[in-house]
Write a protein that holds these residues in place. Sequence first.
Motif, PDB file in Angstrom:
ATOM      1  N   UNK A   1      41.206  43.434  31.379  1.00 14.88           N
ATOM      2  CA  UNK A   1      41.868  44.773  30.554  1.00 14.88           C
ATOM      3  C   UNK A   1      42.535  43.801  29.411  1.00 14.88           C
ATOM      4  N   UNK A   2      42.867  42.657  29.435  1.00 11.40           N
ATOM      5  CA  UNK A   2      43.368  41.980  28.415  1.00 11.40           C
ATOM      6  C   UNK A   2      42.475  41.942  27.171  1.00 11.40           C
ATOM      7  N   UNK A   3      41.273  41.730  27.695  1.00  8.26           N
ATOM      8  CA  UNK A   3      40.149  41.622  26.639  1.00  8.26           C
ATOM      9  C   UNK A   3      39.986  43.002  25.932  1.00  8.26           C
ATOM     10  N   UNK A   4      40.048  43.917  26.631  1.00  5.93           N
ATOM     11  CA  UNK A   4      39.859  45.376  26.195  1.00  5.93           C
ATOM     12  C   UNK A   4      41.032  45.677  25.130  1.00  5.93           C
ATOM     13  N   UNK A   5      42.314  45.197  25.802  1.00  6.10           N
ATOM     14  CA  UNK A   5      43.392  45.484  24.679  1.00  6.10           C
ATOM     15  C   UNK A   5      43.231  44.659  23.416  1.00  6.10           C
TER      16      UNK A   5
ATOM     17  N   UNK B   1      42.599  37.833  47.469  1.00  6.21           N
ATOM     18  CA  UNK B   1      42.900  39.136  46.817  1.00  6.21           C
ATOM     19  C   UNK B   1      43.495  38.897  45.509  1.00  6.21           C
ATOM     20  N   UNK B   2      44.611  38.071  45.460  1.00  8.33           N
ATOM     21  CA  UNK B   2      45.354  37.825  44.059  1.00  8.33           C
ATOM     22  C   UNK B   2      44.445  37.518  43.126  1.00  8.33           C
ATOM     23  N   UNK B   3      43.468  36.524  43.185  1.00  6.09           N
ATOM     24  CA  UNK B   3      42.699  36.303  42.331  1.00  6.09           C
ATOM     25  C   UNK B   3      41.848  37.190  41.722  1.00  6.09           C
ATOM     26  N   UNK B   4      41.106  38.071  42.566  1.00  3.18           N
ATOM     27  CA  UNK B   4      40.270  39.300  42.218  1.00  3.18           C
ATOM     28  C   UNK B   4      41.293  40.035  41.380  1.00  3.18           C
ATOM     29  N   UNK B   5      42.438  40.380  41.625  1.00  4.74           N
ATOM     30  CA  UNK B   5      43.042  41.239  40.776  1.00  4.74           C
ATOM     31  C   UNK B   5      43.369  40.498  39.447  1.00  4.74           C
ATOM     32  N   UNK B   6      43.807  39.302  39.353  1.00  4.93           N
ATOM     33  CA  UNK B   6      44.099  38.641  38.258  1.00  4.93           C
ATOM     34  C   UNK B   6      42.856  38.652  37.243  1.00  4.93           C
ATOM     35  N   UNK B   7      41.499  38.369  37.910  1.00  3.83           N
ATOM     36  CA  UNK B   7      40.391  38.470  37.213  1.00  3.83           C
ATOM     37  C   UNK B   7      40.351  39.801  36.279  1.00  3.83           C
TER      38      UNK B   7
ATOM     39  N   UNK C   1      39.031  37.469  23.539  1.00  3.97           N
ATOM     40  CA  UNK C   1      37.755  38.040  24.216  1.00  3.97           C
ATOM     41  C   UNK C   1      36.945  36.853  24.642  1.00  3.97           C
ATOM     42  N   UNK C   2      36.855  35.798  23.963  1.00  2.91           N
ATOM     43  CA  UNK C   2      36.089  34.697  24.364  1.00  2.91           C
ATOM     44  C   UNK C   2      36.608  34.028  25.500  1.00  2.91           C
ATOM     45  N   UNK C   3      37.905  33.711  25.672  1.00  6.35           N
ATOM     46  CA  UNK C   3      38.729  33.073  26.632  1.00  6.35           C
ATOM     47  C   UNK C   3      38.402  33.681  28.043  1.00  6.35           C
ATOM     48  N   UNK C   4      38.115  35.034  28.013  1.00  7.00           N
ATOM     49  CA  UNK C   4      38.023  35.589  29.408  1.00  7.00           C
ATOM     50  C   UNK C   4      36.691  35.142  30.189  1.00  7.00           C
ATOM     51  N   UNK C   5      35.896  34.486  29.672  1.00  7.05           N
ATOM     52  CA  UNK C   5      34.924  33.566  30.442  1.00  7.05           C
ATOM     53  C   UNK C   5      35.812  32.752  31.321  1.00  7.05           C
ATOM     54  N   UNK C   6      36.695  32.018  30.606  1.00  8.54           N
ATOM     55  CA  UNK C   6      37.618  30.962  31.446  1.00  8.54           C
ATOM     56  C   UNK C   6      38.110  31.554  32.729  1.00  8.54           C
TER      57      UNK C   6
END
Lengths: 236, 236
Positions: free
Chosen positions: A105-109, A94-100, A55-60
């Motif tokens: 989603x990983x944070x939610x998971x 476009x790729x980085x927008x989807x990656x973000x 959850x914290x690493x999502x900022x990176x």
Amino acid sequence: MDKLNLSKHISSSFNDEIDEVLNHVMAMGGLIEQQLNNALMAIANADVELAQRVIDTDLKVNDWELQIDKECTSIIVKRQPAASDLRLIMAIMKTIADLERIGDETRRIARVALESFNSEQQDLLVNLDNLGRHVGQMLHDVLDAFARMDVETAVAVHQEDKKVDREYEAITRQLMTYMIEDPRSIPKIMNVLWSARSLERIGDRCKNLAEYIIFFVKGKVVRHSSAEKLEQEARS
Amino acid sequence: MDKLNLSKHISSSFNDEIDEVLNHVMAMGGLIEQQLNNALMAIANADVELAQRVIDTDLKVNDWELQIDKECTSIIVKRQPAASDLRLIMAIMKTIADLERIGDETRRIARVALESFNSEQQDLLVNLDNLGRHVGQMLHDVLDAFARMDVETAVAVHQEDKKVDREYEAITRQLMTYMIEDPRSIPKIMNVLWSARSLERIGDRCKNLAEYIIFFVKGKVVRHSSAEKLEQEARS
């Protein structure tokens, strides 16, 4: 970046700059793959600390998006790229927008790991884990396809999403059946359902990433195309 | 397009072309607003035909995205815009990507109207409708802010999302309580829950659209910023 066999597509004038940007995209992609793996591991081992780290690493992840976006804009201003060079920049943005969004989603998971489950409920998590691994493989493959600008792998990832959708539907049915049998578990099981949904969405986004690769290499927009049309365009 | 008070930001060289693109963005936005309204109306009136029309019309939304994306790329190649001109093109490209995803969500929402609900369940739909109107107002306001490149309205929309999130959480709790009391209703109520989630996501995307307006007008990236930071940046 030796892995990136892109030199033939790119005019030498902005080769170094684009190389650096591509390195950053791969670093961002690697971080997100790790985030997904950690989220799944946190759930499997009920590891609250690891979940919190995801959850914290999502900022990176967010920082990477902002940085790469800036780099792309700067290349457009300085280099005024056209044709396939511009297409590459567009595909990257476009790729980085989807990656973000995959990062979100990983944070939610990961949040599922903050709940505690009884042994019967833990059996339900096994299927979530299987879905997670399937989607993780898609993400790995599409990032690999990006690194090599490999259209065949991109098409394969695109097709894989149908299987992920079916797996997701099966899990949804199973979780709903469980909730009907044990209504008190609903709030807890709902979190598992949201996670399954997040995984399904990551599959959709991997499909988007595959489309950007085909867009760059083939110069054809295959967004919103049928699977058959996409395959045809990618292979023509 | 007279409504768009953009001329001061744009070098005259590409004024006509950008004007046309902006017209198209507004047309796409108008279509999506209508899609959301129709989806809500279809649910309120159990109008299966209208719901089907929303689902079918999503193809038009996709076409708009592809067309505007192409127009933007062509302007970059022909005009080689810099500074605020390029920022506008970037803001437009990001805007249409989010608008297209809002279109996807309206299609998902409309699917609820394909179910039939008993009178008790219909009471639950009233709150979904309220949330839908709230989000619809956010969408309307942010499109209006886009047309006038109005930062104040963009900031207000951004702040509104917190209220939408709270409303969404209240609905989620209410729907879960109902499922616990009547487990046989779970599969049906789950569809209402997914719709509520879609509405909440549309709120998030309206927030994104607000950020792109601030990015264009102020030249500041406010994505992933706190609400306080965003307000400060937008008003400085």
